[in-house]
Design an enzyme around this catalytic site. Structure first.
Site, PDB file in Angstrom:
ATOM      1  N   HIS A 197      -0.451   3.005  13.900  1.00  0.00           N
ATOM      2  CA  HIS A 197      -1.914   2.507  13.724  1.00  0.00           C
ATOM      3  C   HIS A 197      -2.679   2.255  15.145  1.00  0.00           C
ATOM      4  O   HIS A 197      -2.024   1.709  16.063  1.00  0.00           O
ATOM      5  CB  HIS A 197      -1.912   1.135  13.241  1.00  0.00           C
ATOM      6  CG  HIS A 197      -1.508   0.844  11.556  1.00  0.00           C
ATOM      7  ND1 HIS A 197      -0.969   1.978  10.754  1.00  0.00           N
ATOM      8  CD2 HIS A 197      -1.265  -0.074  10.640  1.00  0.00           C
ATOM      9  CE1 HIS A 197      -0.741   1.815   9.617  1.00  0.00           C
ATOM     10  NE2 HIS A 197      -0.806   0.480   9.490  1.00  0.00           N
ATOM     11  N   CYS A 204       0.886  -5.597   9.615  1.00  0.00           N
ATOM     12  CA  CYS A 204       1.046  -4.768  10.914  1.00  0.00           C
ATOM     13  C   CYS A 204      -0.382  -4.706  11.758  1.00  0.00           C
ATOM     14  O   CYS A 204      -0.288  -4.656  12.909  1.00  0.00           O
ATOM     15  CB  CYS A 204       1.570  -3.279  10.277  1.00  0.00           C
ATOM     16  SG  CYS A 204       0.472  -2.561   9.104  1.00  0.00           S
TER      17      CYS A 204
HETATM   18  P1  NAP Z   1       9.078   1.060  -0.249  1.00  0.00           P
HETATM   19  O1  NAP Z   1       9.512   2.077   0.711  1.00  0.00           O
HETATM   20  O2  NAP Z   1       8.458   1.145  -1.635  1.00  0.00           O
HETATM   21  O3  NAP Z   1      10.267   0.042  -0.401  1.00  0.00           O
HETATM   22  C1  NAP Z   1      10.363  -1.068  -1.250  1.00  0.00           C
HETATM   23  C2  NAP Z   1      11.464  -1.638  -1.140  1.00  0.00           C
HETATM   24  O4  NAP Z   1      11.639  -2.914  -2.181  1.00  0.00           O
HETATM   25  C3  NAP Z   1      12.833  -0.560  -2.077  1.00  0.00           C
HETATM   26  O5  NAP Z   1      13.964  -1.190  -1.121  1.00  0.00           O
HETATM   27  C4  NAP Z   1      12.850  -1.563  -3.182  1.00  0.00           C
HETATM   28  O6  NAP Z   1      14.251  -1.139  -3.781  1.00  0.00           O
HETATM   29  C5  NAP Z   1      12.704  -2.822  -3.064  1.00  0.00           C
HETATM   30  N1  NAP Z   1      12.246  -3.595  -4.447  1.00  0.00           N
HETATM   31  C6  NAP Z   1      11.191  -3.420  -5.159  1.00  0.00           C
HETATM   32  N2  NAP Z   1      11.113  -4.121  -6.197  1.00  0.00           N
HETATM   33  C7  NAP Z   1      12.131  -4.906  -6.149  1.00  0.00           C
HETATM   34  C8  NAP Z   1      12.675  -5.859  -6.826  1.00  0.00           C
HETATM   35  N3  NAP Z   1      12.049  -6.300  -7.826  1.00  0.00           N
HETATM   36  N4  NAP Z   1      13.940  -6.464  -6.331  1.00  0.00           N
HETATM   37  C9  NAP Z   1      14.578  -6.127  -5.224  1.00  0.00           C
HETATM   38  N5  NAP Z   1      14.119  -5.385  -4.356  1.00  0.00           N
HETATM   39  C10 NAP Z   1      12.985  -4.413  -4.855  1.00  0.00           C
HETATM   40  O7  NAP Z   1       7.975   0.251   0.461  1.00  0.00           O
HETATM   41  P2  NAP Z   1       8.010  -0.210   2.204  1.00  0.00           P
HETATM   42  O8  NAP Z   1       6.782   0.633   2.603  1.00  0.00           O
HETATM   43  O9  NAP Z   1       9.102  -0.391   2.705  1.00  0.00           O
HETATM   44  O10 NAP Z   1       7.100  -1.763   1.995  1.00  0.00           O
HETATM   45  C11 NAP Z   1       7.760  -2.701   1.359  1.00  0.00           C
HETATM   46  C12 NAP Z   1       7.113  -4.013   1.420  1.00  0.00           C
HETATM   47  O11 NAP Z   1       7.097  -4.547   2.814  1.00  0.00           O
HETATM   48  C13 NAP Z   1       5.438  -4.075   1.142  1.00  0.00           C
HETATM   49  O12 NAP Z   1       5.286  -4.124  -0.175  1.00  0.00           O
HETATM   50  C14 NAP Z   1       4.888  -5.010   1.919  1.00  0.00           C
HETATM   51  O13 NAP Z   1       4.987  -6.231   1.226  1.00  0.00           O
HETATM   52  C15 NAP Z   1       5.865  -5.179   3.131  1.00  0.00           C
HETATM   53  N6  NAP Z   1       5.101  -4.050   4.157  1.00  0.00           N
HETATM   54  C16 NAP Z   1       4.592  -4.958   5.318  1.00  0.00           C
HETATM   55  C17 NAP Z   1       4.117  -4.549   6.230  1.00  0.00           C
HETATM   56  C18 NAP Z   1       3.516  -5.261   7.308  1.00  0.00           C
HETATM   57  O14 NAP Z   1       2.319  -4.962   7.571  1.00  0.00           O
HETATM   58  N7  NAP Z   1       4.077  -6.074   8.018  1.00  0.00           N
HETATM   59  C19 NAP Z   1       3.969  -2.924   6.421  1.00  0.00           C
HETATM   60  C20 NAP Z   1       4.629  -2.056   5.410  1.00  0.00           C
HETATM   61  C21 NAP Z   1       5.053  -3.151   4.304  1.00  0.00           C
HETATM   62  P3  NAP Z   1      14.553   0.032  -4.892  1.00  0.00           P
HETATM   63  O15 NAP Z   1      14.849   1.139  -4.125  1.00  0.00           O
HETATM   64  O16 NAP Z   1      15.353  -0.439  -5.855  1.00  0.00           O
HETATM   65  O17 NAP Z   1      13.065   0.486  -5.674  1.00  0.00           O
HETATM   66  O1  3JN Z   2      -1.401  -0.229   4.691  1.00  0.00           O
HETATM   67  C1  3JN Z   2      -0.797  -0.700   5.686  1.00  0.00           C
HETATM   68  O2  3JN Z   2      -1.023   0.161   6.612  1.00  0.00           O
HETATM   69  C2  3JN Z   2      -0.073  -1.878   5.784  1.00  0.00           C
HETATM   70  C3  3JN Z   2       0.326  -2.299   4.474  1.00  0.00           C
HETATM   71  C4  3JN Z   2       0.820  -3.595   4.096  1.00  0.00           C
HETATM   72  C5  3JN Z   2       1.182  -4.015   2.884  1.00  0.00           C
HETATM   73  C6  3JN Z   2       1.542  -3.037   1.746  1.00  0.00           C
HETATM   74  C7  3JN Z   2       1.662  -3.301   0.400  1.00  0.00           C
HETATM   75  C8  3JN Z   2       1.625  -4.793   0.234  1.00  0.00           C
HETATM   76  C9  3JN Z   2       1.431  -5.283   2.588  1.00  0.00           C
HETATM   77  C10 3JN Z   2       1.129  -6.175   3.522  1.00  0.00           C
HETATM   78  O3  3JN Z   2       1.996  -6.304   4.320  1.00  0.00           O
HETATM   79  O4  3JN Z   2       0.101  -6.722   3.714  1.00  0.00           O
HETATM   80  C11 3JN Z   2       1.346  -5.612   1.227  1.00  0.00           C
HETATM   81  C12 3JN Z   2       1.363  -7.044   0.896  1.00  0.00           C
HETATM   82  O5  3JN Z   2       0.459  -7.573   0.521  1.00  0.00           O
HETATM   83  O6  3JN Z   2       2.458  -7.605   0.837  1.00  0.00           O
END
Ligand code: NAP
Ligand code: 3JN
Length: 342
Positions: A244, A131
């Site tokens: 952010h 992000c």
């Molecule tokens: P979150 O609220 O904890 O949600 C995680 C999601 O993943 C839930 O739907 C969870 O399902 C599912 N999940 C976890 N383990 C799984 C598995 N083994 N198989 C299938 N589904 C699974 O987290 P979030 O904030 O949405 O973020 C999720 C991910 O997106 C982060 O880990 C990161 O990699 C990415 N992210 C990227 C950015 C970015 O900067 N682009 C920003 C934020 C997040 P359950 O309900 O079953 O637990």
């Molecule tokens: O912390 C933030 O503001 C953004 C977080 C992103 C994030 C959180 C958990 C795992 C990431 C990501 O997108 O880089 C990951 C990841 O490494 O997949």
């Protein structure tokens, strides 16, 4: 002629980013004949809302992708490493939000306003950047094309929603307790986040930087396709729920005045310039929440170097920083006829 419709899986549909993806697909009238929410076995059978309908969550397994055209992943790096290749093998194009594939030379890392053409060489898995990187490169790319950026020094002020729902709850709970004179417990972060700033996002690496900082360094040059741009970052978690903010200092090869920069960015895709100091108007996290654009303000010349600019860049980290950018990538894939695994 009616537009082709696609079967779309949202993987991680119960999470903070997955929920925003479902909302974004509906808001943008995405051509989906069916949306299939997936999560882990913990959430299988639960329902999530999509476009006024209740959809039942299915467990993400290697076999779950048969007949699906597009899979939008936000289930974390581990599940992505396991399931994205299986999905691509089944002929489904994956857009992944985790860091698992971002630096893989076989996977394009895309921000549609910056490098949509990189989608042309995808092999089934496309990575969505971090992000903090996304909002910065949307503002940097137009400047780079005009004046060639040599060096970037960025400090971030990142909202707790970047860590997910548990962190949002922790900031709320700690704030309430402190206002009532009660002690707080820190569970999600290593220290109290309410009324505090933590110069620590993701884990520390051997070079003294955090992983979040190195994501900004490495992802920026891949997306902007110029390894000569030097980037150094300090990433900080602040007690803000959504949005952010970034203080960005840029050194360019060619001179660009603050006024030229304002005019350029005001005409650039995905950017809104808010820069009226005389009216006390500048981008703020609270105004960015729920918005699609990247907001840029406080644009001024850095008088300590020959060609330098300072600016303040703000965006909704869950929307443009994650869900919206992913859905925009899917839209460009459709526009370019790329919803197929070569
Ligand atoms: P979150 O609220 O904890 O949600 C995680 C999601 O993943 C839930 O739907 C969870 O399902 C599912 N999940 C976890 N383990 C799984 C598995 N083994 N198989 C299938 N589904 C699974 O987290 P979030 O904030 O949405 O973020 C999720 C991910 O997106 C982060 O880990 C990161 O990699 C990415 N992210 C990227 C950015 C970015 O900067 N682009 C920003 C934020 C997040 P359950 O309900 O079953 O637990
Ligand atoms: O912390 C933030 O503001 C953004 C977080 C992103 C994030 C959180 C958990 C795992 C990431 C990501 O997108 O880089 C990951 C990841 O490494 O997949």
């Amino acid at each position: 002629m009616s537009q082709k419709q696609y079967r779309v899986a949202v993987c991680g549909a119960t999470g903070a980013v997955g929920q925003e993806m479902l909302a974004t697909l509906a808001q943008r009238n995405f051509p989906a004949s069916e949306v299939i929410p997936m999560a882990s076995s913990r959430s299988a059978g639960k329902t999530v809302e999509y476009n006024g309908q209740e959809l039942t969550v299915v467990e993400m397994t290697e076999d779950a992708f048969t007949g699906i055209d597009l899979a939008l992943f936000s289930a974390g790096g581990g599940p992505s490493k396991t399931f994205a290749p299986a999905a691509a093998k089944a002929g489904c194009v994956v857009v992944d939000n985790s860091s698992a594939w971002r630096m893989d030379p076989e996977c394009p890392l895309v921000v549609p306003e910056v490098n949509p053409e990189d989608l042309d060489w995808h092999k089934g898995i496309i990575a969505n950047p971090n992000c903090s990187t996304i909002q910065m490169v949307v503002a940097l790319q137009p400047i780079h094309l005009e004046a060639k950026i040599k060096r970037v020094v960025v400090s971030t002020y990142q909202a707790v929603s970047g860590t997910g729902q548990k962190a949002i709850d922790e900031l709320e709970e700690q704030t309430r307790r402190l206002m009532n004179g009660k002690p707080v417990v820190a569970e999600v972060y290593p220290h109290q986040i309410a009324f505090n700033c933590l110069p620590h996002i993701d884990s520390f690496e051997e070079n003294g930087y955090t992983k979040e900082e190195m994501k900004m360094v490495n992802e920026t040059v891949k997306i902007m396709r110029d390894q000569s741009i030097k980037v150094t970052a300090t990433t900080v978690r602040v007690p803000v729920f959504y949005g952010h903010s970034e203080s960005v200092n840029i050194e360019t090869e060619e001179k660009m005045t603050a006024e030229e920069c304002r005019t350029l960015l005001a005409g650039s895709p995905g950017v809104t310039v808010v820069d009226y100091p005389e009216k006390l108007a500048y981008p703020m996290a609270i105004d960015s929440a729920g918005e699609d654009d990247v907001f840029v303000g406080r644009i001024r010349e850095d008088n300590t170097i020959e060609n330098g600019l300072n600016m303040w860049i703000v965006a909704d980290n869950i929307r443009k920083g994650a869900a919206l950018n992913t859905v925009q990538i899917a839209e460009v894939l459709i526009e370019r006829g790329l919803v197929r695994v070569p």
